[in-house]
Scaffold this motif. Structure first.
Motif, PDB file in Angstrom:
ATOM      1  N   LEU A 282      21.120 -22.846  -8.573  1.00  0.00           N
ATOM      2  CA  LEU A 282      19.771 -23.299  -8.279  1.00  0.00           C
ATOM      3  C   LEU A 282      19.081 -22.426  -7.241  1.00  0.00           C
ATOM      4  CD1 LEU A 282      17.828 -25.591  -9.063  1.00  0.00           C
ATOM      5  CD2 LEU A 282      18.646 -26.836  -7.071  1.00  0.00           C
ATOM      6  N   ASP A 283      19.794 -22.097  -6.156  1.00  0.00           N
ATOM      7  CA  ASP A 283      19.201 -21.241  -5.131  1.00  0.00           C
ATOM      8  C   ASP A 283      18.880 -19.858  -5.698  1.00  0.00           C
ATOM      9  OD1 ASP A 283      19.296 -23.202  -3.222  1.00  0.00           O
ATOM     10  OD2 ASP A 283      21.264 -22.593  -2.463  1.00  0.00           O
ATOM     11  N   ARG A 284      19.778 -19.362  -6.538  1.00  0.00           N
ATOM     12  CA  ARG A 284      19.539 -18.057  -7.149  1.00  0.00           C
ATOM     13  C   ARG A 284      18.325 -18.107  -8.071  1.00  0.00           C
ATOM     14  NH1 ARG A 284      19.742 -12.738  -6.458  1.00  0.00           N
ATOM     15  NH2 ARG A 284      20.326 -11.580  -8.323  1.00  0.00           N
ATOM     16  N   LEU A 285      18.179 -19.219  -8.821  1.00  0.00           N
ATOM     17  CA  LEU A 285      17.019 -19.372  -9.692  1.00  0.00           C
ATOM     18  C   LEU A 285      15.733 -19.370  -8.879  1.00  0.00           C
ATOM     19  CD1 LEU A 285      18.210 -22.091 -12.234  1.00  0.00           C
ATOM     20  CD2 LEU A 285      17.754 -19.684 -12.714  1.00  0.00           C
ATOM     21  N   SER A 286      15.754 -20.035  -7.731  1.00  0.00           N
ATOM     22  CA  SER A 286      14.580 -20.066  -6.867  1.00  0.00           C
ATOM     23  C   SER A 286      14.247 -18.661  -6.372  1.00  0.00           C
ATOM     24  CB  SER A 286      14.822 -21.001  -5.676  1.00  0.00           C
ATOM     25  OG  SER A 286      13.703 -21.025  -4.822  1.00  0.00           O
ATOM     26  N   PHE A 287      15.263 -17.923  -5.991  1.00  0.00           N
ATOM     27  CA  PHE A 287      15.059 -16.557  -5.507  1.00  0.00           C
ATOM     28  C   PHE A 287      14.487 -15.681  -6.608  1.00  0.00           C
ATOM     29  CE2 PHE A 287      16.524 -12.187  -4.831  1.00  0.00           C
ATOM     30  CZ  PHE A 287      16.110 -11.950  -3.531  1.00  0.00           C
ATOM     31  N   LEU A 288      15.015 -15.826  -7.818  1.00  0.00           N
ATOM     32  CA  LEU A 288      14.606 -14.975  -8.928  1.00  0.00           C
ATOM     33  C   LEU A 288      13.201 -15.288  -9.430  1.00  0.00           C
ATOM     34  CD1 LEU A 288      17.875 -14.948 -11.074  1.00  0.00           C
ATOM     35  CD2 LEU A 288      16.928 -13.023  -9.813  1.00  0.00           C
ATOM     36  N   THR A 289      12.821 -16.563  -9.380  1.00  0.00           N
ATOM     37  CA  THR A 289      11.568 -16.974 -10.002  1.00  0.00           C
ATOM     38  C   THR A 289      10.417 -17.183  -9.027  1.00  0.00           C
ATOM     39  OG1 THR A 289      12.152 -19.320  -9.849  1.00  0.00           O
ATOM     40  CG2 THR A 289      12.824 -18.148 -11.849  1.00  0.00           C
ATOM     41  N   GLY A 290      10.721 -17.377  -7.760  1.00  0.00           N
ATOM     42  CA  GLY A 290       9.669 -17.695  -6.807  1.00  0.00           C
ATOM     43  C   GLY A 290       9.268 -19.150  -6.834  1.00  0.00           C
ATOM     44  N   ILE A 291      10.053 -19.984  -7.519  1.00  0.00           N
ATOM     45  CA  ILE A 291       9.775 -21.417  -7.624  1.00  0.00           C
ATOM     46  C   ILE A 291      10.662 -22.154  -6.623  1.00  0.00           C
ATOM     47  CG2 ILE A 291       9.694 -23.388  -9.193  1.00  0.00           C
ATOM     48  CD1 ILE A 291       9.747 -21.409 -11.505  1.00  0.00           C
ATOM     49  N   THR A 292      10.109 -23.135  -5.919  1.00  0.00           N
ATOM     50  CA  THR A 292      10.908 -23.891  -4.963  1.00  0.00           C
ATOM     51  C   THR A 292      11.931 -24.737  -5.713  1.00  0.00           C
ATOM     52  OG1 THR A 292       9.447 -25.816  -4.989  1.00  0.00           O
ATOM     53  CG2 THR A 292       8.915 -24.052  -3.425  1.00  0.00           C
ATOM     54  N   PRO A 293      13.069 -25.081  -5.060  1.00  0.00           N
ATOM     55  CA  PRO A 293      14.063 -25.938  -5.722  1.00  0.00           C
ATOM     56  C   PRO A 293      13.465 -27.241  -6.248  1.00  0.00           C
ATOM     57  CG  PRO A 293      15.010 -24.960  -3.768  1.00  0.00           C
ATOM     58  CD  PRO A 293      13.543 -24.593  -3.752  1.00  0.00           C
ATOM     59  N   GLU A 294      12.538 -27.848  -5.482  1.00  0.00           N
ATOM     60  CA  GLU A 294      11.928 -29.088  -5.946  1.00  0.00           C
ATOM     61  C   GLU A 294      11.102 -28.860  -7.203  1.00  0.00           C
ATOM     62  OE1 GLU A 294      10.811 -32.914  -6.501  1.00  0.00           O
ATOM     63  OE2 GLU A 294      12.406 -32.107  -5.221  1.00  0.00           O
ATOM     64  N   ALA A 295      10.351 -27.749  -7.242  1.00  0.00           N
ATOM     65  CA  ALA A 295       9.562 -27.435  -8.436  1.00  0.00           C
ATOM     66  C   ALA A 295      10.468 -27.123  -9.619  1.00  0.00           C
ATOM     67  CB  ALA A 295       8.633 -26.260  -8.163  1.00  0.00           C
TER      68      ALA A 295
ATOM     69  N   THR B   8       7.581 -23.013 -16.079  1.00  0.00           N
ATOM     70  CA  THR B   8       8.458 -23.216 -17.233  1.00  0.00           C
ATOM     71  C   THR B   8       8.930 -21.886 -17.792  1.00  0.00           C
ATOM     72  OG1 THR B   8       7.362 -25.306 -17.798  1.00  0.00           O
ATOM     73  CG2 THR B   8       8.619 -24.209 -19.548  1.00  0.00           C
ATOM     74  N   GLU B   9       8.015 -20.936 -17.939  1.00  0.00           N
ATOM     75  CA  GLU B   9       8.387 -19.636 -18.496  1.00  0.00           C
ATOM     76  C   GLU B   9       9.328 -18.880 -17.564  1.00  0.00           C
ATOM     77  OE1 GLU B   9       6.326 -15.619 -20.378  1.00  0.00           O
ATOM     78  OE2 GLU B   9       5.149 -16.952 -19.115  1.00  0.00           O
ATOM     79  N   ALA B  10       9.024 -18.895 -16.268  1.00  0.00           N
ATOM     80  CA  ALA B  10       9.871 -18.178 -15.315  1.00  0.00           C
ATOM     81  C   ALA B  10      11.274 -18.767 -15.288  1.00  0.00           C
ATOM     82  CB  ALA B  10       9.239 -18.238 -13.924  1.00  0.00           C
ATOM     83  N   LEU B  11      11.363 -20.090 -15.284  1.00  0.00           N
ATOM     84  CA  LEU B  11      12.668 -20.740 -15.240  1.00  0.00           C
ATOM     85  C   LEU B  11      13.423 -20.550 -16.556  1.00  0.00           C
ATOM     86  CD1 LEU B  11      14.627 -22.427 -13.626  1.00  0.00           C
ATOM     87  CD2 LEU B  11      13.437 -24.481 -14.424  1.00  0.00           C
ATOM     88  N   ALA B  12      12.700 -20.652 -17.667  1.00  0.00           N
ATOM     89  CA  ALA B  12      13.346 -20.449 -18.967  1.00  0.00           C
ATOM     90  C   ALA B  12      13.921 -19.044 -19.074  1.00  0.00           C
ATOM     91  CB  ALA B  12      12.352 -20.705 -20.096  1.00  0.00           C
ATOM     92  N   ALA B  13      13.200 -18.043 -18.551  1.00  0.00           N
ATOM     93  CA  ALA B  13      13.691 -16.667 -18.603  1.00  0.00           C
ATOM     94  C   ALA B  13      14.968 -16.519 -17.789  1.00  0.00           C
ATOM     95  CB  ALA B  13      12.620 -15.707 -18.086  1.00  0.00           C
ATOM     96  N   ALA B  14      14.995 -17.146 -16.603  1.00  0.00           N
ATOM     97  CA  ALA B  14      16.192 -17.060 -15.772  1.00  0.00           C
ATOM     98  C   ALA B  14      17.366 -17.772 -16.432  1.00  0.00           C
ATOM     99  CB  ALA B  14      15.913 -17.653 -14.393  1.00  0.00           C
ATOM    100  N   LEU B  15      17.093 -18.938 -17.031  1.00  0.00           N
ATOM    101  CA  LEU B  15      18.164 -19.683 -17.697  1.00  0.00           C
ATOM    102  C   LEU B  15      18.660 -18.951 -18.940  1.00  0.00           C
ATOM    103  CD1 LEU B  15      16.802 -23.330 -17.391  1.00  0.00           C
ATOM    104  CD2 LEU B  15      18.825 -22.381 -16.272  1.00  0.00           C
ATOM    105  N   ALA B  16      17.737 -18.303 -19.649  1.00  0.00           N
ATOM    106  CA  ALA B  16      18.153 -17.527 -20.825  1.00  0.00           C
ATOM    107  C   ALA B  16      19.085 -16.401 -20.408  1.00  0.00           C
ATOM    108  CB  ALA B  16      16.929 -16.977 -21.550  1.00  0.00           C
ATOM    109  N   GLY B  17      18.787 -15.792 -19.270  1.00  0.00           N
ATOM    110  CA  GLY B  17      19.672 -14.747 -18.772  1.00  0.00           C
ATOM    111  C   GLY B  17      21.043 -15.294 -18.428  1.00  0.00           C
ATOM    112  N   ILE B  18      21.079 -16.474 -17.831  1.00  0.00           N
ATOM    113  CA  ILE B  18      22.356 -17.106 -17.497  1.00  0.00           C
ATOM    114  C   ILE B  18      23.132 -17.406 -18.772  1.00  0.00           C
ATOM    115  CG2 ILE B  18      23.411 -19.184 -16.532  1.00  0.00           C
ATOM    116  CD1 ILE B  18      21.097 -19.258 -14.542  1.00  0.00           C
ATOM    117  N   GLU B  19      22.438 -17.956 -19.752  1.00  0.00           N
ATOM    118  CA  GLU B  19      23.086 -18.264 -21.016  1.00  0.00           C
ATOM    119  C   GLU B  19      23.691 -17.005 -21.630  1.00  0.00           C
ATOM    120  OE1 GLU B  19      22.008 -20.288 -25.350  1.00  0.00           O
ATOM    121  OE2 GLU B  19      20.446 -19.419 -24.105  1.00  0.00           O
ATOM    122  N   HIS B  20      22.936 -15.916 -21.575  1.00  0.00           N
ATOM    123  CA  HIS B  20      23.428 -14.656 -22.131  1.00  0.00           C
ATOM    124  C   HIS B  20      24.660 -14.174 -21.382  1.00  0.00           C
ATOM    125  CE1 HIS B  20      22.931 -10.929 -24.429  1.00  0.00           C
ATOM    126  NE2 HIS B  20      23.333 -10.310 -23.336  1.00  0.00           N
ATOM    127  N   GLU B  21      24.642 -14.324 -20.060  1.00  0.00           N
ATOM    128  CA  GLU B  21      25.773 -13.878 -19.253  1.00  0.00           C
ATOM    129  C   GLU B  21      27.035 -14.657 -19.581  1.00  0.00           C
ATOM    130  OE1 GLU B  21      26.342 -11.522 -16.871  1.00  0.00           O
ATOM    131  OE2 GLU B  21      24.460 -10.651 -17.532  1.00  0.00           O
TER     132      GLU B  21
END
Length: 337
Positions: free
Chosen positions: A147-160, A247-260
């Motif tokens: 979650l913290d890494r997703l926030s860093f990568l996307t610029g979205i706060t953990p709450e968002a 949504t798009e920023a988070l989906a992109a980060a999650l897609a990368g995780i899924e790929h990994e």
């Protein structure tokens, strides 16, 4: 250092090659020039040189112009025709003539127009902006993290992020979103002494003055497309960092995780991805079930347009029709969309 070292494309390609073989897929198909070009917007003839680290970088105006032409060429309407400038611009409330300079290669669109174009064609928010290396990187793989890494990568706060995963993403005006993402970059990617980079230092990296970023820092205006590209390049983030909605920023980060993760078995171990998909599917199915026959037809027509914009075929069986006389919409492989 202001940004982590960029991944090596050869290593990324080798990893994807290995994962494809493990999953019984042909690496030649997964890594084909045509597929990578379609995902990244990089001209097919440049893909081998980009992967080899030998391609010269294309100037921003020419790059954005060529990416826009590729979008119109490869993502056509459901009748196989190129989308008109008027149809594209109308989607975000602008006249078709406003896209004339971009289409002719004589000027750059505003940041709001660039966001609208990318949203219209269903491509990632940095499609028009990303340099060739970044674009191919994104086509090959993403970055893993919690979650913290997703926030860093996307610029979205953990709450968002939690709200987005729950299907309730914040809908910020583009000006506010870009300013908040810019502040996030300055706060989370400081100088070696821990202090934020000055506006002058950032702007100097793309031959501008610090004053050109003052209105952005104060939340009073949007940067030009060239300035947005320069900011993202300065901080080493992908070309859509400032533009992607939550949504798009988070989906992109999650897609990368899924790929990994590299396998379907690991996918079930990722609760964030499961939650995101569960909300998407449940929300779509629940609301679609309330539609009238005419509503089903309208939905099917809309999906036709969306699939066409993204360069995907809408495959329907020739047997029994679905609601309102339409066959069920299927994805590019014949499965559910």
């Amino acid at each position: 250092m202001r940004a982590a070292a960029r991944p090596d494309l050869t290593a990324l390609r080798d990893r994807v090659d290995r994962l494809a073989r493990q999953r019984g897929q042909d690496p030649a198909d997964v890594l084909s020039v045509e597929r990578l070009s379609h995902l990244s917007g990089v001209d097919p003839e440049l893909i081998p040189r980009v992967l080899a680290g030998e391609a010269p970088e294309v100037p921003l105006t020419r790059r954005v112009h060529r990416r826009f032409l590729r979008l119109r060429e490869t993502r056509r309407d459901k009748h196989g025709r190129e989308w008109s400038l008027a149809a594209v611009a109308d989607d975000f409330g602008a006249p078709g003539a406003s896209l004339g300079p971009l289409n002719a290669g004589t000027g750059l669109p505003g940041l709001g127009h660039a966001a609208g174009i990318q949203r219209f064609f269903g491509v990632f928010a940095g499609f028009l902006l990303a340099d060739n290396k970044s674009a191919v990187e994104r086509a090959l793989a993403g970055a893993p993290g919690d979650l913290d890494r997703l926030s860093f990568l996307t610029g979205i706060t953990p709450e968002a992020i939690r709200l987005t995963l729950d299907g309730r993403p914040a809908r910020l005006p583009l000006r506010q979103q870009v300013r908040e993402r810019f502040e996030h970059l300055r706060r989370t990617r400081p100088r070696e002494d821990g202090r934020p980079y000055s506006l002058t230092a950032i702007a100097r990296s793309f031959d501008a003055s610090g004053q050109s970023l003052t209105r952005l820092a104060q939340g009073e205006g949007l940067p030009s497309l060239a300035a947005a590209a320069g900011i993202q390049r300065f901080y080493g983030v992908e070309g859509g960092f400032l533009l992607a909605d939550d949504t798009e920023a988070l989906a992109a980060a999650l897609a990368g995780i899924e790929h990994e993760l590299g396998s379907a078995a690991h996918e079930a171990e990722n609760p964030m991805l499961a939650v995101l998909r569960a909300h998407d599917v449940r929300s779509i199915v629940t609301r679609a079930g309330l539609l009238s026959p005419a509503g089903w037809k309208s939905l099917a027509d809309h999906l036709d347009d969306l699939l066409a914009r993204e360069g995907r075929l809408d495959v329907r069986p020739t047997g029994d029709p679905g609601p309102a006389g339409r066959g069920p919409v299927r994805g590019p492989e014949g499965g559910a969309p």
